[in-house]
Scaffold this active site. Sequence first.
Site, short mmCIF file in Angstrom:
data_model
loop_
_atom_site.label_atom_id
_atom_site.label_comp_id
_atom_site.label_asym_id
_atom_site.label_seq_id
_atom_site.Cartn_x
_atom_site.Cartn_y
_atom_site.Cartn_z
N SER A 249 0.85 -1.19 0.00
CA SER A 249 0.00 0.00 0.00
C SER A 249 0.88 1.23 0.00
CB SER A 249 -0.88 0.00 1.26
OG SER A 249 -1.44 1.28 1.50
N TYR B 102 -0.07 -0.10 10.50
CA TYR B 102 -0.45 -0.54 9.15
C TYR B 102 0.69 -0.29 8.17
CZ TYR B 102 -2.93 -0.67 4.67
OH TYR B 102 -3.33 -0.96 3.38
#
Length: 320
Positions: free
Chosen positions: A158, A184
């Site tokens: 990501s 994350y």
Amino acid sequence: MSLITTPFDRHSTAADVITDIDLTHRRAIVTGASSGISVETARALVSAGADVTLAVRSLEAGVRVANDLIATTGNARVRVAHLDLSEPASVAAFVSAWTGPLHLLINNAGIMATPEQHTPQGWELQFATNHLGHFALATGLHRALVAASGARIVSLSSAGHTRSPVVFGDIHFHHRPYDPFLAYGQSKTANVLFAVEASRRWAEQGITANAVMPGAVRTEGVANLNLTATQIAHAQATRSSGPETFWKTPAQGAATSILVATSPLLSGVGGRYFEDSQEAGPHVPGTMRGVAGYALDPAQAERLWEVSETLLARATSPSD
């Protein structure tokens, strides 16, 4: 080393990318294939004739997806198997049940910006699910990948990886304050580092791994965040010098994964990071595009591999 370019862009869909590619007699696993990008990734593979296993936490949801894929593609070679990446025993059971070669491993499943949680092993949940579970899966299926003679692994990262390197001094937030987006980002950096080291270790055995950034997609995972989609878009736009965030459909979000998994342009190519169906250049501070240098650092990749092996070995060894 020049960047790999393709005829596709951020508007391309998985169906566009896989046109004219025949995957008959190829076997694939797609993790998290019960919603969003992973479903469209599986759909493209099934439509090209592949034998696809949907590795999911909810068998009921997986069966619904499998029935839809079979009905819409006419390919009945779709299987469903239980897999909870946060549980080493679940990963081990999945691996032990697998027989025969594996041509494509699409490590798509993941969680995003969750409240602070730790597994029974003491692992931060996002790192455990997004990285360690997929690491255990790939290494556990290593023989099957070797047997395929030209296997490819797709590791979904990501743009969030630019928020944090892997903080080896405190991976699991035992001492530093927990931040869901830093956790994350760390896990997404780990996904890139895995691709770098897997390719280094396994390329001579015909296995390559690459990392992909699917783009901003309004998936169920995004919808379940405490932040609204508007807030997320604003947060991304404020970190970018470009126009407002381009929200992709799930089919567009799956395109880069399908490119990396199937395109002849990537034969023998590994350890790289792709976005919008192109190999990405270096990350430019203040933007959400490109790949951070620390995510491609071979020394960091080797260190993460060794740390991951140690963590998993401790988790699976008999207790005293």
